[in-house]
Design an enzyme around this catalytic site. Sequence first.
Site, mmCIF file in Angstrom:
data_model
loop_
_atom_site.group_PDB
_atom_site.id
_atom_site.type_symbol
_atom_site.label_atom_id
_atom_site.label_comp_id
_atom_site.label_asym_id
_atom_site.label_seq_id
_atom_site.Cartn_x
_atom_site.Cartn_y
_atom_site.Cartn_z
ATOM 1 N N SER A 32 51.415 43.660 34.162
ATOM 2 C CA SER A 32 51.425 44.736 35.159
ATOM 3 C C SER A 32 52.475 44.597 36.257
ATOM 4 O O SER A 32 52.649 45.521 37.049
ATOM 5 C CB SER A 32 50.044 44.888 35.791
ATOM 6 O OG SER A 32 49.151 45.455 34.857
ATOM 7 N N LYS A 179 53.056 42.794 43.674
ATOM 8 C CA LYS A 179 52.310 43.272 42.509
ATOM 9 C C LYS A 179 51.861 42.083 41.667
ATOM 10 O O LYS A 179 52.623 41.158 41.415
ATOM 11 C CB LYS A 179 53.194 44.205 41.659
ATOM 12 C CG LYS A 179 52.477 44.819 40.476
ATOM 13 C CD LYS A 179 51.494 45.896 40.903
ATOM 14 C CE LYS A 179 50.497 46.240 39.804
ATOM 15 N NZ LYS A 179 49.419 45.245 39.650
ATOM 16 N N THR A 180 50.610 42.168 41.240
ATOM 17 C CA THR A 180 50.045 41.147 40.356
ATOM 18 C C THR A 180 50.276 41.509 38.892
ATOM 19 O O THR A 180 50.607 42.642 38.541
ATOM 20 C CB THR A 180 48.533 41.017 40.571
ATOM 21 O OG1 THR A 180 47.930 42.293 40.320
ATOM 22 C CG2 THR A 180 48.197 40.555 41.979
ATOM 23 N N GLY A 181 50.034 40.526 38.047
ATOM 24 C CA GLY A 181 50.014 40.742 36.605
ATOM 25 C C GLY A 181 49.131 39.682 35.974
ATOM 26 O O GLY A 181 49.141 38.534 36.420
#
Length: 247
Positions: A32, A179-181
């Site tokens: 993501s 932003k995370t993933g």
Amino acid sequence: MAALNCTTFVDAASGKALLREGDCAARITPVSTFNIAVSLMGYDSGFLKDQHAPLLPYRAEYKAWNKEWRRDMDPSQWISYSAVWYAQQVTQHIGRERFERYVQEFGYGNRDTSGDKDKANGLTWAWIGSSMQISADEQTAFLCKLVRHELPVSPYAHEQTAHLLKLKDLPNGWQVFGKTGTGAPLGPDGKDDYSRSYGWFVGWATNGQRTIVFARLAQDERLIEGAAGPRLKEAFLRGLPAQLAKL
């Protein structure tokens, strides 16, 4: 095999590494974190309008393994929940040819938009444990271009993407965007091995005079409750004020 781990901080103006620890050249799936690139594409193409439009309806046929995704969503909710189906609606609207061109022009990771072998699903799946791979070093190079407004998209696309990624202000005057993933390598049975989940947290911090881009990657060595990306983000943010003071 050792678990992947990297922490890197880069001065956005010069591109100089301020701190680089671990295996920051290893490429894995962006999962993501690629939504940053999808957001830029979406606003540049005109499909995404602002923080709350378009509101897209959730449909039962969408792949939504996270129950939080089973709802109608706008761009801000998409980024907050990392809803794969919303990103897929954006990329399908853009179309394969333009999608591939954006990825090439962004210089994003290995730029491989082919998707799973023999499945022709690159437009909707390349970045989710599939053909597209990126390193922490490449994440920061991409983000440096974003914060300097050097990517081949409109100023509006740069600005709206930054708005979507805005997280919180730190007590020492820094604003944080990120932003995370969360992903997992394939196990011996060919299925995702969530006992060795990957967590990403990438973004930047700015205090008006200085902007520092960062990428953090960590891999679990055992099964831990909660998604790896959000866990990594919370731990990273706790230590970020002290870290920025040292850089």
